[in-house]
Structures are given as C-alpha cells and as structure tokens.
Design a protein around this motif. Structure first.
Motif, mmCIF file in Angstrom:
data_model
loop_
_atom_site.group_PDB
_atom_site.id
_atom_site.type_symbol
_atom_site.label_atom_id
_atom_site.label_comp_id
_atom_site.label_asym_id
_atom_site.label_seq_id
_atom_site.Cartn_x
_atom_site.Cartn_y
_atom_site.Cartn_z
ATOM 1 N N VAL A 56 0.789 -1.073 -0.179
ATOM 2 C CA VAL A 56 -0.142 0.487 -0.070
ATOM 3 C C VAL A 56 0.577 1.547 -0.326
ATOM 4 O O VAL A 56 1.604 1.327 1.118
ATOM 5 N N CYS A 57 0.716 2.058 -0.622
ATOM 6 C CA CYS A 57 1.360 3.199 -0.955
ATOM 7 C C CYS A 57 1.074 4.707 -0.910
ATOM 8 O O CYS A 57 -0.741 4.588 -1.314
ATOM 9 N N TYR A 58 0.405 5.565 -0.182
ATOM 10 C CA TYR A 58 -0.754 6.954 -0.298
ATOM 11 C C TYR A 58 -0.048 8.115 -0.744
ATOM 12 O O TYR A 58 1.080 8.740 -0.442
ATOM 13 N N ASP A 59 0.158 7.106 -2.245
ATOM 14 C CA ASP A 59 0.007 8.348 -2.790
ATOM 15 C C ASP A 59 -1.023 7.939 -4.415
ATOM 16 O O ASP A 59 -1.888 6.916 -4.070
ATOM 17 N N GLU A 60 -0.989 8.547 -5.778
ATOM 18 C CA GLU A 60 -1.581 8.382 -7.291
ATOM 19 C C GLU A 60 -1.051 7.390 -8.039
ATOM 20 O O GLU A 60 -1.554 7.153 -8.672
ATOM 21 N N ARG A 61 -0.175 6.227 -7.305
ATOM 22 C CA ARG A 61 0.485 5.845 -8.468
ATOM 23 C C ARG A 61 -0.613 4.548 -8.978
ATOM 24 O O ARG A 61 -0.585 3.599 -10.528
ATOM 25 N N GLY A 62 -1.932 4.254 -8.104
ATOM 26 C CA GLY A 62 -2.462 3.070 -8.804
ATOM 27 C C GLY A 62 -4.018 3.611 -10.125
ATOM 28 O O GLY A 62 -4.721 3.109 -10.175
ATOM 29 N N LEU A 63 -3.553 5.294 -9.512
ATOM 30 C CA LEU A 63 -5.162 5.146 -10.133
ATOM 31 C C LEU A 63 -4.801 6.080 -11.706
ATOM 32 O O LEU A 63 -3.659 5.445 -12.612
ATOM 33 N N ARG A 64 -5.718 4.560 -12.930
ATOM 34 C CA ARG A 64 -5.859 5.117 -14.243
ATOM 35 C C ARG A 64 -6.645 5.536 -15.105
ATOM 36 O O ARG A 64 -6.925 6.476 -14.452
ATOM 37 N N LEU A 65 -5.529 5.611 -15.852
ATOM 38 C CA LEU A 65 -6.528 7.180 -16.924
ATOM 39 C C LEU A 65 -7.301 6.831 -17.779
ATOM 40 O O LEU A 65 -7.191 5.156 -18.713
ATOM 41 N N PHE A 66 -8.652 7.081 -17.857
ATOM 42 C CA PHE A 66 -9.707 6.902 -19.200
ATOM 43 C C PHE A 66 -9.446 6.822 -20.729
ATOM 44 O O PHE A 66 -8.158 8.490 -20.621
ATOM 45 N N LYS A 67 -9.490 6.198 -21.141
ATOM 46 C CA LYS A 67 -9.349 5.836 -22.366
ATOM 47 C C LYS A 67 -9.969 6.642 -23.676
ATOM 48 O O LYS A 67 -11.421 4.721 -23.191
ATOM 49 N N ARG A 68 -10.027 7.615 -24.010
ATOM 50 C CA ARG A 68 -11.762 8.508 -24.419
ATOM 51 C C ARG A 68 -11.597 7.472 -26.095
ATOM 52 O O ARG A 68 -13.226 7.687 -26.274
#
Length: 387
Positions: free
Chosen positions: A78-90
């Motif tokens: 678990v990391c207290y940052d945003e590295r797991g956030l994915r970007l939506f593919k338009r």
C-alpha cells in the motif's frame, strides 16, 4: 443462503446472521409467533415509513470532497499516493467487438483482506493527519451503498460491524458466505476486470496487443468527506479511472459491464442495476459511468456513457425509484445508529429475511485494525499493544 443456521466469521464471536426465518418479535400470532429474538439483540429500526413519506423529506447531501488517496500495487503493498490511478481511454469505442475472455488464464483474483483492508484506509487518514474530531462515521463506500439501497432492495441480506471510538463510529465491511462460484461465474467476474483494462490507458501494452496479467488486487482508493443529513462521513471509495474536463479539472469515471439488453430485461435493469450504479457513483461524487454491454460469450457489443444525475432523473420519471427516498432512508439509519451505539462498545448491524427491519446486535470484539488505529491516534510514537 442460511439453511445451515449461523455462520462463524471471526469478527465478533458466534456467527452474526440468524437462520432466515420468521419475523422477529411478531405480534398477533400467525407464522411469526414462535420466533425467538437473538440473545445479542440491542435495538431495531422498523422499515415502516412509506416511500411516499420518505420522498417528502428533504435530506441534505454535501458534495463529496477528496481529502487524500492511496494505492495498492502488485504484490499487495500500500502506497499513500496516486500511482494506482488509471487514465480513462477516450477511444474505448474502438474496442467494440473485443473478446473479454482474453487474459483469463493469467487472471489474479481479488483476495478478501477482511478488516485488514479497513486498516489501509485508516492508515491513509493518519498519514495525512486528517482530524476525526467532527467526523461521525468512517466507512468504505460499500457500507453506504448497502444502506441506501435497502430503501428499495428488500431481498439481499447484508451485515456490517459497528464500533464507536472517541465519538466516531467505524463501519467495518462484513462479507457474507457465498455459494461456490462456477467457472462461468468467475469468467463473468473477469469480463468486468477485462473491460476496465480495455477502457483505461496502459503504456505497457502495445496498440492491438491483447489484455493479459490482470490483477484484481491492484487498486486506487479515494478518501472523501461528505455530509448526509446532520452526519459527517469520511469514506474510502475505490475508483476505476479518471479523466479531465475541458477546464482541466480531474473527474472520476465508474466502469461497469452488463449483459446486452432486450425487451424482457430492460425494465429490471433500470429498476435494479441502475439503482446500484447510481448509488455507488452518487455517494462518492463520480459524475459519469461508462457501461460496456456484452453478449453471453463475453464479447463487447457496445458502450454507453451515462451521466450519474441523469440516471436518477430517468428512474424518477418512470416511477421506478427515487434517489431522494434513498437519501432520506439512509439519514434515518445514521440517526438511529449514532443515537443508539455507545462509546467503546461493539455491534453488528444486520439486514436479513424477511427484510422488515434493521437489527443491531451486540458483538464481542473490535477488529485489530480499528483498535490499532485508535491507539496510534492517541500515541503516534508508541506501537500498538500486542493483540
């Protein structure tokens, strides 16, 4: 479920769900007269108010505000940052016709972390030094989903842990026993994860390359603050992906898959599934949902972007359900809970057959994740005592 009596689950001593059966405390005889109320019974909230009455109640719901976030990466760290956030593919529509079975053989299924997962949410709160002084409830979104949906959904049992410490009630997710999954069940579950991979950018996957090595344990969780009625709620919510508005503001998007609709299934979809979609997105402030419709073999046949507030408007016009009823119902539940639960005591909130009341039962213990969290809030430099 429930034919075997009570199930042990390790969270509060004996099993927490009684055998589905007669109405507790029935008056006037009939098939309810021999019911024996659970010996751990503390209080109940009867679901006696009509939806018409609830719809007339104006319940304030504050737009959720993100305070922090955390990520779970491959291997479970678990990391207290945003590295797991994915970007939506338009340009996800380019993938219509894709086989959602691709990569199934290397799929890593989600591990049930139990209360340990709640500990990660609480850890993110401490890491950001977020004050809980005026917070009434801390929970994962899953528990709020259950409470709001119970305004209409009177056939799915659920329960959650309820633990009050220093004026804050912690709602712990309890997972009920499920029937064993067939291979088709697992495939259908995987189709959802595969669609999430198709609908998000992956710099490591070449154009046209098939999906592989999907790990359901990798996730990004947003921690938001909101207010429902008089109660402030701090909530963790797993987010599928994000996009940017034309003004450069980040928004989250929920990704869903469902079977392609026909004349026989569309009404049930709008009455039941869209209610769940709306609740899940609304309570966390997610403005859009992308639905991937698939055939029975797992092939993506079309996509549809839904605006969260439009879903509720459509359902209200058709008189299927009313979001205001869900909010008013949830407000009553939170008011009842906060007024009933005592400091430093532990309970289980359950909703079981015949689904005519919520019951609060005494529990025998508090999850270590909550106990350790409270200790670390009071003694930041001192390790929690051994359990």
């Amino acid at each position: 479920m429930g034919r075997g009596g009570r199930w042990p689950n390790g969270r509060g001593g004996p099993g927490l769900l009684p055998r589905p059966g007669p109405f507790p405390g029935g008056r006037g005889g009939g098939r309810y007269q021999n019911y024996q109320r659970d010996e751990r019974f503390v209080s109940e909230l009867k679901l006696s108010k009509s939806k018409e009455t609830l719809s007339r109640k104006s319940t304030v719901f504050q737009e959720p505000c993100e305070l922090t976030s955390y990520s779970r990466v491959e291997g479970g760290e678990v990391c207290y940052d945003e590295r797991g956030l994915r970007l939506f593919k338009r340009h996800v529509s380019e993938d219509i016709g894709a086989d959602l079975n691709q990569g199934y053989d290397t799929f890593i299924e989600k591990i049930d972390l139990g209360s340990e997962g709640f500990g990660d949410l609480l850890g993110s709160i401490r890491a950001k030094n977020i004050s809980l002084e005026n917070i009434h409830f801390v929970t994962f979104r899953n528990n709020l989903n259950k409470i709001l949906a119970a305004a209409y959904n009177r056939h799915e049992p659920w329960e959650m842990g309820v633990h009050k410490r220093n004026g804050t009630i912690y709602l712990d997710v309890h997972k009920l026993p499920e029937r064993p999954q067939s291979d088709l069940d697992r495939r259908r579950c995987y189709w959802g994860y595969c669609f999430e991979s198709l609908a998000t950018e992956d710099p490591g996957r070449a154009y046209g390359e098939e999906i592989h090595h999907v790990d359901a344990n990798v996730e990004f969780c947003s921690v938001v603050k909101t207010k429902l009625g008089a109660h402030r709620v701090l909530m963790g919510a797993e987010m599928d992906c994000c996009d940017e508005t034309d003004e450069g503001r980040r928004i989250y998007i929920e990704l869903k898959t469902t079977r392609e609709l026909d004349d026989r299934t569309v009404e049930r979809y709008e009455r039941e599934k869209l209610l769940k979609f709306w609740i899940q997105s609304f309570v966390a402030g997610v403005p859009y949902i992308l639905v991937g419709y698939r055939d029975d073999g797992g092939r993506l046949v079309r996509t549809e972007r839904l605006r969260t507030k439009d879903i509720a408007h459509r359902a209200r016009l058709k008189n299927y359900w009313n979001g205001a009823v869900c909010l008013a119902f949830a407000d009553e539940v939170l008011c009842w809970l906060y007024g009933t639960v005592k400091e430093n005591e532990d309970y289980t909130l359950q909703f079981v057959h015949p689904f005519m009341r919520l019951e609060l039962l005494q529990a025998q213990s508090c999850p270590d994740a909550i106990t350790n969290h409270v200790h670390l809030l009071q003694h930041p430099s001192s390790p929690p005592p051994p359990q």
